[in-house]
Structures are given as C-alpha cells and as structure tokens.
Design a protein around this motif. Structure first.
Motif, mmCIF file in Angstrom:
data_model
loop_
_atom_site.group_PDB
_atom_site.id
_atom_site.type_symbol
_atom_site.label_atom_id
_atom_site.label_comp_id
_atom_site.label_asym_id
_atom_site.label_seq_id
_atom_site.Cartn_x
_atom_site.Cartn_y
_atom_site.Cartn_z
ATOM 1 N N UNK A 47 0.837 -1.192 0.000
ATOM 2 C CA UNK A 47 0.000 0.000 0.000
ATOM 3 C C UNK A 47 0.873 1.243 0.000
ATOM 4 N N UNK A 48 0.570 2.170 -0.897
ATOM 5 C CA UNK A 48 1.253 3.453 -0.949
ATOM 6 C C UNK A 48 0.464 4.492 -0.169
ATOM 7 N N UNK A 49 -0.814 4.631 -0.496
ATOM 8 C CA UNK A 49 -1.673 5.599 0.164
ATOM 9 C C UNK A 49 -3.123 5.268 -0.137
ATOM 10 N N UNK A 50 -4.003 5.638 0.760
ATOM 11 C CA UNK A 50 -5.423 5.515 0.487
ATOM 12 C C UNK A 50 -6.181 6.658 1.145
ATOM 13 N N UNK A 51 -7.428 6.824 0.720
ATOM 14 C CA UNK A 51 -8.265 7.889 1.238
ATOM 15 C C UNK A 51 -9.690 7.369 1.328
ATOM 16 N N UNK A 52 -10.341 7.621 2.448
ATOM 17 C CA UNK A 52 -11.692 7.142 2.678
ATOM 18 C C UNK A 52 -12.710 8.168 2.211
ATOM 19 N N UNK A 53 -13.971 7.769 2.251
ATOM 20 C CA UNK A 53 -15.043 8.672 1.860
ATOM 21 C C UNK A 53 -15.141 9.879 2.782
ATOM 22 N N UNK A 54 -14.685 9.735 4.006
ATOM 23 C CA UNK A 54 -14.693 10.841 4.952
ATOM 24 C C UNK A 54 -13.503 11.777 4.779
ATOM 25 N N UNK A 55 -12.545 11.396 3.935
ATOM 26 C CA UNK A 55 -11.378 12.212 3.696
ATOM 27 C C UNK A 55 -10.152 11.837 4.483
ATOM 28 N N UNK A 56 -10.245 10.831 5.319
ATOM 29 C CA UNK A 56 -9.080 10.385 6.075
ATOM 30 C C UNK A 56 -8.056 9.750 5.144
ATOM 31 N N UNK A 57 -6.788 10.058 5.359
ATOM 32 C CA UNK A 57 -5.724 9.552 4.510
ATOM 33 C C UNK A 57 -4.752 8.690 5.292
ATOM 34 N N UNK A 58 -4.066 7.818 4.561
ATOM 35 C CA UNK A 58 -3.085 6.928 5.139
ATOM 36 C C UNK A 58 -1.943 6.775 4.146
ATOM 37 N N UNK A 74 -17.104 14.091 -7.077
ATOM 38 C CA UNK A 74 -18.013 14.296 -8.201
ATOM 39 C C UNK A 74 -17.560 13.547 -9.442
ATOM 40 N N UNK A 75 -16.256 13.334 -9.588
ATOM 41 C CA UNK A 75 -15.705 12.653 -10.750
ATOM 42 C C UNK A 75 -15.305 11.208 -10.463
ATOM 43 N N UNK A 76 -15.513 10.740 -9.238
ATOM 44 C CA UNK A 76 -15.077 9.396 -8.833
ATOM 45 C C UNK A 76 -13.603 9.181 -9.165
ATOM 46 N N UNK A 77 -12.808 10.165 -8.855
ATOM 47 C CA UNK A 77 -11.403 10.166 -9.233
ATOM 48 C C UNK A 77 -10.507 10.346 -8.014
ATOM 49 N N UNK A 78 -9.398 9.623 -8.018
ATOM 50 C CA UNK A 78 -8.378 9.765 -6.996
ATOM 51 C C UNK A 78 -7.066 10.132 -7.676
ATOM 52 N N UNK A 79 -6.269 10.954 -7.010
ATOM 53 C CA UNK A 79 -5.001 11.408 -7.538
ATOM 54 C C UNK A 79 -3.885 11.049 -6.565
ATOM 55 N N UNK A 80 -2.704 10.881 -7.110
ATOM 56 C CA UNK A 80 -1.513 10.710 -6.294
ATOM 57 C C UNK A 80 -0.435 11.634 -6.837
#
Length: 122
Positions: A47-58, A74-80
């Motif tokens: 795992x590099x990083x993740x983000x939950x629906x509440x905005x919490x990051x790891x 709104x775009x169902x998009x995640x960025x790194x």
C-alpha cells in the motif's frame, strides 16, 4: 461491474514529480475508499496511500512528506501527487477502489486498475 482507468505514469529523473490519476466508472452506488498500491520486481505489492469517503488519509512510511493523495468525489477520481521521487519508487502502481455496487442489492467489492509503470532514473 466497476472499471478503473489510470493515467500519469512514465519515466522521470530522481527528484522529479509525477501525478497519477484514476477514475472509477460503472455500477457504483458509493465509494468507500480509493487508494494506490505498488509492486516492484521481486517484491510484494504494498500500500502506498489511500483515502476514505470521509477524507481520512493513510500513507506508507516510505512516502510520507513526499506523496499526497486526494480525491474528487463528483468525478469518482483519486489522484496521487508524487514529489521528490527516488529510484526505489520505481514500480508498477495500481489503483484500487473499495466500492458499494450491484444493480438490486448493493454489495461490497474491491476493484483494481491495470497498473501504470513509474520509473525513476538516477
């Protein structure tokens, strides 16, 4: 039922930056979390990083202070955003989504992108 489209990988010199994008589409009721994993040759996927629906990051310890994960609901998009890249960041990076899906009774599922190669040269 859920598809992930990734972009942004490539070749960069040490100290450079790359921005990965991943967009989810398909039969999505809601997205619980989105994240990025990577796998280098001869090593386990991590795992590099993740983000939950509440905005919490790891973040993995190895990328803290260098990588930033973000999302656009709104775009169902995640960025790194990857800064200060090192040669040992070289790996195939995979997008993953933990989604609630289904046409009648929603169920939880995890989907994976095809992977995008990130190569950092010395």
């Amino acid at each position: 039922q859920v598809q992930l489209v990734e972009s942004g990988g490539g070749l960069v010199q040490a100290g450079g930056s790359l921005r990965l994008s991943c967009t989810a589409s398909g039969m999505i009721v809601s997205i619980k979390a989105m994240g990025w994993y990577r796998q280098a040759p001869g090593k386990l996927r991590e795992l590099v990083a993740d983000i939950t629906s509440s905005g919490a990051t790891n973040y993995a310890d190895s990328v803290k202070a260098r990588f930033t994960i973000s999302r656009d609901n709104a775009k169902n998009t995640v960025y790194l955003q990857m800064n200060s890249l090192k040669p040992d960041d070289t790996a195939v990076y995979y997008c993953s989504v933990d989604v609630l899906t289904g046409p009648v009774i929603p169920y939880s599922a995890q989907s994976w992108g095809q992977g995008t190669q990130v190569t950092v040269s010395s």
